[in-house]
Write a protein that holds these residues in place. Structure first.
Motif, mmCIF file in Angstrom:
data_model
loop_
_atom_site.group_PDB
_atom_site.id
_atom_site.type_symbol
_atom_site.label_atom_id
_atom_site.label_comp_id
_atom_site.label_asym_id
_atom_site.label_seq_id
_atom_site.Cartn_x
_atom_site.Cartn_y
_atom_site.Cartn_z
ATOM 1 N N ARG A 164 -23.760 -32.691 -5.034
ATOM 2 C CA ARG A 164 -22.365 -33.114 -5.097
ATOM 3 C C ARG A 164 -21.718 -32.473 -6.329
ATOM 4 N N VAL A 165 -20.801 -31.542 -6.071
ATOM 5 C CA VAL A 165 -20.187 -30.733 -7.131
ATOM 6 C C VAL A 165 -18.734 -31.129 -7.325
ATOM 7 N N ALA A 198 -15.314 -37.941 -16.496
ATOM 8 C CA ALA A 198 -15.194 -39.334 -16.042
ATOM 9 C C ALA A 198 -14.860 -39.391 -14.558
ATOM 10 N N ARG A 199 -13.962 -38.505 -14.102
ATOM 11 C CA ARG A 199 -13.631 -38.465 -12.676
ATOM 12 C C ARG A 199 -14.843 -38.047 -11.852
ATOM 13 N N ALA A 200 -15.562 -37.028 -12.323
ATOM 14 C CA ALA A 200 -16.736 -36.552 -11.590
ATOM 15 C C ALA A 200 -17.773 -37.654 -11.456
ATOM 16 N N ALA A 201 -18.030 -38.362 -12.538
ATOM 17 C CA ALA A 201 -19.003 -39.453 -12.500
ATOM 18 C C ALA A 201 -18.528 -40.570 -11.583
ATOM 19 N N LEU A 220 -22.859 -32.726 -10.502
ATOM 20 C CA LEU A 220 -22.565 -31.568 -11.340
ATOM 21 C C LEU A 220 -21.065 -31.409 -11.522
ATOM 22 N N LEU A 221 -20.661 -31.096 -12.754
ATOM 23 C CA LEU A 221 -19.294 -30.700 -13.058
ATOM 24 C C LEU A 221 -19.314 -29.221 -13.432
ATOM 25 N N MET A 249 -14.062 -32.418 -5.391
ATOM 26 C CA MET A 249 -15.480 -32.609 -5.152
ATOM 27 C C MET A 249 -15.880 -32.028 -3.809
ATOM 28 N N VAL A 250 -17.033 -31.361 -3.772
ATOM 29 C CA VAL A 250 -17.594 -30.806 -2.546
ATOM 30 C C VAL A 250 -19.086 -31.127 -2.518
ATOM 31 N N THR A 251 -19.596 -31.498 -1.356
ATOM 32 C CA THR A 251 -21.032 -31.706 -1.190
ATOM 33 C C THR A 251 -21.655 -30.462 -0.572
ATOM 34 N N LEU A 252 -22.607 -29.877 -1.280
ATOM 35 C CA LEU A 252 -23.282 -28.669 -0.819
ATOM 36 C C LEU A 252 -24.581 -29.048 -0.112
#
Length: 285
Positions: A6-7, A30-33, A39-40, A248-251
């Motif tokens: 999850r990027v 903070a948004r990424a978490a 990963l950011l 955010m994108v899930t790889l």
């Protein structure tokens, strides 16, 4: 090996002071978490973008003392996420700098370091020569780092035009290739997406290319279009060329093996000799 990554990719308009960029990445982490990301990913020159040589010299320091990298380390540990801080300038051994990329793990430790190998010395029509090598020393080492999602290959911006780097990473098993960048408007418009898609397709790897965008405090203008591309060459995310943003994108890491199985070009590669012949005709007497 973990199957999903999850990027959170951050498109920035970095300023010419560390502090403003530290604030940007603090909010982004903070948004990424909060989104549950692993990963950011940040762009080239995320820590500071400053073409004023004397002003930059007063701020640039070593990796150990760099305020932006220290902030990224603290944020990674606080939120328990990986951070690829794009790159930031740090002192080299001579009077120049290094365009310096790192990878930080969820404990806040720097687990990999890469210095930009190919420097942006180009001569675009109607524009001053760029001369990156007048300020920066080149790196000399490709860096592949093992992670829970497989090996990741590090690069920066102009490296994109040297496909053998990514080929070597992929032959060594890379599942993800990072290309944090600050592309100019003319080169971005002409070459950005097509080169990134080519690197993904020819290697069957995920490409994460966070980028700078817009009008910067030091007077520069960058192309933007932060992009994530699948191992099949599909554009999964493009953040556009207007404003700073985050997405955010899930790889699916399994798509790497699938692409390489369907088109096994890494295995089909063969050695060859190089011959040059002349086809020039001798003029009649």
């Amino acid at each position: 090996m973990r199957s999903e990554l999850r990027v959170s990719m951050l498109q920035m308009t970095s300023g010419n002071r560390h502090a403003v960029n530290q604030q940007t990445v603090t909010e982004a982490a903070a948004r990424a978490a909060g989104d549950g990301c692993d990963l950011l990913a940040l762009p080239e020159a995320a820590g500071m973008m400053n073409k004023d040589k004397e002003d930059a010299r007063r701020q640039i320091t070593t990796e150990a003392d760099d305020p932006f990298l220290l902030t990224c380390q603290e944020l990674a540990a606080r939120h328990g996420i990986w951070i690829q801080p794009g790159s930031t300038p740090v002192k080299a051994k001579d009077d120049r700098y290094l365009n310096h990329a790192t990878l930080i793990d969820p404990t806040g430790a720097i687990v990999a370091r890469y210095d930009k190998v190919h420097l942006f010395d180009v001569f675009l029509e109607g524009r001053p020569a760029t001369g990156e090598s007048s300020r920066y020393a080149p790196g000399a080492e490709a860096v592949l780092v093992d992670t829970p999602w497989g090996p990741w290959g590090l690069s920066i911006c102009y490296d994109l035009r040297f496909p053998h780097l990514y080929r070597d990473y992929s032959k060594a098993g890379a599942t993800v290739l990072f290309v944090p960048s600050a592309f100019t408007i003319p080169t971005g418009r002409a070459h950005w997406e097509v080169l990134l898609r080519a690197r993904a397709i020819e290697n069957g790897a995920w490409v994460i290319a966070a980028a700078q965008v817009g009008d910067h405090a030091d007077g520069r203008h960058t192309w933007g279009h932060s992009i994530i591309i699948s191992p099949w060459g599909e554009v999964i995310c493009d953040l556009g060329g207007e404003t700073a943003s985050q997405h955010m994108v899930t790889l699916d890491i399994g798509k790497v093996a699938s692409a390489r199985q369907q088109i096994p070009s890494l295995k089909n590669e063969r050695d060859y000799t190089f011959t040059r012949v002349s086809a020039q005709q001798t003029a009649p007497a």
